[in-house]
Scaffold this active site. Structure first.
Site, mmCIF file in Angstrom:
data_model
loop_
_atom_site.group_PDB
_atom_site.id
_atom_site.type_symbol
_atom_site.label_atom_id
_atom_site.label_comp_id
_atom_site.label_asym_id
_atom_site.label_seq_id
_atom_site.Cartn_x
_atom_site.Cartn_y
_atom_site.Cartn_z
ATOM 1 N N HIS A 267 4.432 8.854 -2.563
ATOM 2 C CA HIS A 267 4.846 8.262 -1.294
ATOM 3 C C HIS A 267 4.985 6.733 -1.438
ATOM 4 O O HIS A 267 6.030 6.160 -1.123
ATOM 5 C CB HIS A 267 3.814 8.609 -0.211
ATOM 6 C CG HIS A 267 4.123 8.031 1.140
ATOM 7 N ND1 HIS A 267 4.768 8.736 2.113
ATOM 8 C CD2 HIS A 267 3.893 6.803 1.672
ATOM 9 C CE1 HIS A 267 4.933 7.976 3.185
ATOM 10 N NE2 HIS A 267 4.397 6.787 2.949
ATOM 11 N N GLU A 268 3.950 6.104 -1.942
ATOM 12 C CA GLU A 268 3.977 4.638 -2.045
ATOM 13 C C GLU A 268 5.025 4.184 -3.056
ATOM 14 O O GLU A 268 5.619 3.111 -2.901
ATOM 15 C CB GLU A 268 2.598 4.089 -2.398
ATOM 16 C CG GLU A 268 1.498 4.388 -1.367
ATOM 17 C CD GLU A 268 1.852 4.010 0.074
ATOM 18 O OE1 GLU A 268 2.634 3.051 0.273
ATOM 19 O OE2 GLU A 268 1.376 4.694 1.008
ATOM 20 N N HIS A 271 8.183 3.610 -1.300
ATOM 21 C CA HIS A 271 8.247 2.285 -0.664
ATOM 22 C C HIS A 271 8.558 1.217 -1.721
ATOM 23 O O HIS A 271 9.345 0.307 -1.498
ATOM 24 C CB HIS A 271 6.909 1.937 -0.002
ATOM 25 C CG HIS A 271 6.634 2.672 1.281
ATOM 26 N ND1 HIS A 271 7.482 2.622 2.360
ATOM 27 C CD2 HIS A 271 5.591 3.467 1.662
ATOM 28 C CE1 HIS A 271 6.972 3.353 3.368
ATOM 29 N NE2 HIS A 271 5.830 3.879 2.955
ATOM 30 N N GLU A 297 10.037 4.345 5.678
ATOM 31 C CA GLU A 297 9.424 5.674 5.597
ATOM 32 C C GLU A 297 10.432 6.711 5.115
ATOM 33 O O GLU A 297 10.053 7.718 4.522
ATOM 34 C CB GLU A 297 8.851 6.079 6.958
ATOM 35 C CG GLU A 297 7.542 5.388 7.303
ATOM 36 C CD GLU A 297 6.411 5.716 6.343
ATOM 37 O OE1 GLU A 297 6.228 6.896 6.007
ATOM 38 O OE2 GLU A 297 5.715 4.779 5.915
HETATM 39 ZN ZN ZN Z 1 4.603 5.041 4.175
#
Ligand code: ZN
Length: 509
Positions: A267-268, A271, A297
Site C-alpha cells: 500500500h505505502e 503512495h 489513495e
Molecule cells: Zn494510504
C-alpha cells in the site's frame, strides 16, 4: 512582460525556501516515529511547532500578495495547461485559504487537537466515550467555524473536503457513495451467505525479516527506487516525501496474522511510486506532490489490492513465498492462499476490512460527519448512531465503543469532516484507472503474472504521477481515463473478482 518574470522568479525562490522548511519538518516527523529516543519527544514537538510556524509566516508573507497581484492576471494570459499558470493558480488558492484562517483560530485548533488526541488515546483503551464527548463537541464547533472562515459554501463540509480533495464537494461524493452503496450491500449479503474460505493458515506468525526480504524484491519489481527511498518499521504505516530524491515508506508488523508488513508495505509503496514519479521539473514547488488524498489513495490501493491481492500477482510470487514460509504454507495451494487473503467478512474495524466491505466503513463515517455538521445529529447521540449504521450497512453491532466509534484517530487529529472520503474515492478512482489501462494494454494481467510492472507503472507515470498537482483530481481523471468519475468500474471489478472467488453468479446492479 519583465515585471511578471521578476515576480515569478521571486515567487519560485520563495517556494524553494518553503519546500526546504516542509522537507525538514517531514524528516523530524519521520524520525519521531522511527528512531527517536523517548527523551527527544518534548524538544521534538517544539522543533516541529517552530518550523511549522515559520512555514506559515513565510507562506503568508506580504510579498506573496504583491507577487500574486502581478502573477494571477499574468497566468490568465498563458495557455491553460502551462506549468507556470498551474503553479500560480495553485499558490493563489492556497494563499487565499491560509489567509482566511485567523492565527488565533489556528493556534486554538492545534492546541485543542493535541489535548483531544491525548484523551482519545486513553478513552480508546477503556471504551469510554463520555471522556471524549466534550472534546468532540468542541472539535465540531471548531470544524463549523473553520468552514465559515473558508466559505462561502453550499454545505458546511464542502470547504473541509476541499482541503484534502480539492474540487470535490459533499453533493458529488454523496451521489457517488449512494450509487456505490446500492451495489455493495446486496453483494456483501450474497457473499455472507456463501461458504467461507479456510483462513486458519493465515493466523500464524510470519517472520518479519523474511517478509521484509521478500518485500524488498517485490517493491524493486514494482519499480520503487531504493536510491531514493527506504523502508522502516513504525506503529502506523505511512509514506513520506522529503524531496524528489528521498521518498520513504514505513510499515508495521502483525505477529499472529499474515497481514503486515506484507499488504501495508505494498500500500505505502503505491503512495511512494506516485511521489517518486512526479516530474522533477516541479521540485521546490507545491506542484511536486501527488494530487490530493483520493488520487493518492487510488495509487496505494491499486498497488495493494488490484496488484497485490490479485491471482495474477501470486501466480508469479507464490512459489517463492510458499518456500519461504514452508512450515505454514507447505500444504496450501495457490488458490487456497488467494481465497484466504481475499476473504470477505462484514467486521467492526475499518483498517482491517476487505476490499468489498471497506467502502461501507467509509460511508458510515462520511454520513455521520454530514449529520454532525448539519446539526441533525448531536455528539451525545453519535455512539448509538454509529452502532445503528453498522447494523444497517454491515449487519454487525459493536459490543463496546473501543470496537466502534472510538476506533479511528481522525476526529481527534483534525476537523470533523473532510478526511474519510478520500479512502473510498481512492477505490473508485483506482478501478476506473485500471479499466483505462486494460483498454490500452489488454495483456496487463499477464504482465503482472510474469512479475512485469513497467507497463503499469509507465502508464500511471505518463497519465497521472508525473503531473503532480498540476491538475485538479477530477480534471486529471477525465484526462487519464477519458471519462468523468463513476462507481461502475469498481462495482464491475468487485462483482467479477468476488463472484469468481465465491462461485456466485452476481447480477450487476
Ligand atoms: Zn494510504
Amino acid at each position: 512582460m519583465s515585471v511578471p518574470h521578476t515576480a515569478l522568479a521571486e515567487l519560485k525562490a520563495h517556494l524553494q525556501t518553503l519546500t526546504a522548511l516542509s522537507g525538514a519538518v517531514g524528516l523530524l516527523r519521520w524520525d519521531q516515529v522511527t528512531y527517536m529516543p523517548p527523551g527527544g519527544a518534548e524538544a521534538r514537538s517544539r522543533q516541529i511547532a517552530t518550523l511549522t510556524r515559520l512555514w506559515q509566516e513565510h507562506f503568508t508573507a506580504p510579498d506573496m500578495q504583491r507577487w500574486l497581484d502581478v502573477l494571477v492576471p499574468y497566468a490568465e494570459t498563458l495557455p491553460d495547461d502551462d506549468d507556470d499558470a498551474a503553479l500560480i493558480r495553485y499558490v493563489a488558492r492556497e494563499y487565499d485559504r491560509r489567509r482566511r484562517l485567523p492565527t488565533d483560530f489556528v493556534a486554538e485548533l492545534s492546541e485543542h487537537l493535541s489535548a483531544s488526541r491525548h484523551v482519545w488515546g486513553e478513552a480508546r483503551q477503556t471504551g469510554d466515550f463520555a471522556a471524549v464527548q466534550p472534546f468532540l463537541e468542541k472539535t465540531l464547533d471548531l470544524s463549523r467555524r473553520m468552514a465559515d472562515y473558508l466559505g462561502p459554501y453550499e454545505h458546511p463540509m464542502d470547504p473541509l473536503i476541499q482541503q484534502n480533495d480539492e474540487g470535490f464537494d459533499t453533493a458529488t461524493i454523496r451521489a457517488l457513495f449512494d450509487d456505490l452503496r446500492r451495489g455493495l450491500i446486496p453483494l456483501v449479503r450474497t457473499i455472507a451467505d456463501a461458504p467461507r474460505p479456510n483462513t486458519t493458515f493465515l493466523a500464524r506468525t510470519y517472520d518479519f525479516d523474511t517478509q521484509m526480504t521478500f518485500l524488498h524484491d517485490v517493491l524493486t519489481d514494482f519499480g520503487y527506487d531504493w536510491q531514493r527511498g527506504r523502508h522502516d518499521l513504525t506503529a502506523h504505516p505511512f509514506a513520506i516525501r522529503l524531496s524528489h530524491g528521498d521518498v520513504r515508506i514505513t510499515t508495521r508488523f502483525t505477529p499472529d496474522y499474515l497481514n503486515a508488513p506484507l499488504f501495508p508495505s505494498m500500500h505505502e509503496s503505491g503512495h511512494a511510486l506516485y511521489e517518486q514519479n512526479v516530474s522533477p521539473a516541479y521540485e521546490g514547488t507545491p506542484l511536486a506532490r501527488g494530487a490530493w488524498s483520493g488520487m493518492h489513495e487510488s495509487s496505494s490501493r491499486l498497488w495493494e489490492n488490484r496488484v497485490g491481492r490479485s491471482r495474477a500477482f501470486w501466480m508469479h510470487y507464490y512459489p517463492r513465498f510458499q518456500q519461504l514460509f514452508a512450515e505454514h504454507l507447505g500444504n496450501v495451494s495457490l488458490d487456497e492462499f488467494y481465497a484466504a487473503i481475499n476473504v470477505v467478512e462484514p467486521s467492526l474495524i475499518r483498517v482491517t476490512a476487505d476490499e468489498v466491505t471497506y467502502n461501507l466503513h467509509i460511508m458510515i463515517r462520511f454520513e455521520l460527519e454530514v449529520q454532525l455538521l448539519e446539526g441533525t445529529l448531536r455528539v451525545a447521540d453519535l455512539p448509538d448512531a454509529w452502532n445503528d449504521m453498522y447494523e444497517a450497512y454491515l449487519g454487525v453491532r459493536p459490543p463496546n465503543h473501543a470496537l466502534g466509534v472510538l476506533q479511528d484517530v481522525h476526529w481527534y487529529n483534525a476537523t470533523i469532516g473532510g478526511r474519510f472520503q478520500g479512502y473510498a474515492l481512492g477505490n473508485i478512482i483506482g478501478a476506473q484507472v485500471f479499466e483505462a489501462i486494460q483498454e490500452t494494454h489488454p495483456d496487463i494481467e499477464e504482465q503482472i503474472a510474469a512479475g512485469e510492472f513497467d507497463t503499469l507503472r509507465g502508464w500511471l507515470t505518463e497519465h497521472i504521477y508525473r503531473h503532480g498537482r498540476k491538475y485538479l483530481p477530477q480534471d486529471l481523471i477525465q484526462r487519464a481515463t477519458g471519462k468523468p468519475l463513476s462507481v461502475e468500474p469498481l462495482l464491475r471489478y468487485l462483482h467479477t473478482k468476488f463472484g469468481e472467488l465465491y462461485g456466485l453468479s452476481l447480477p450487476m446492479p
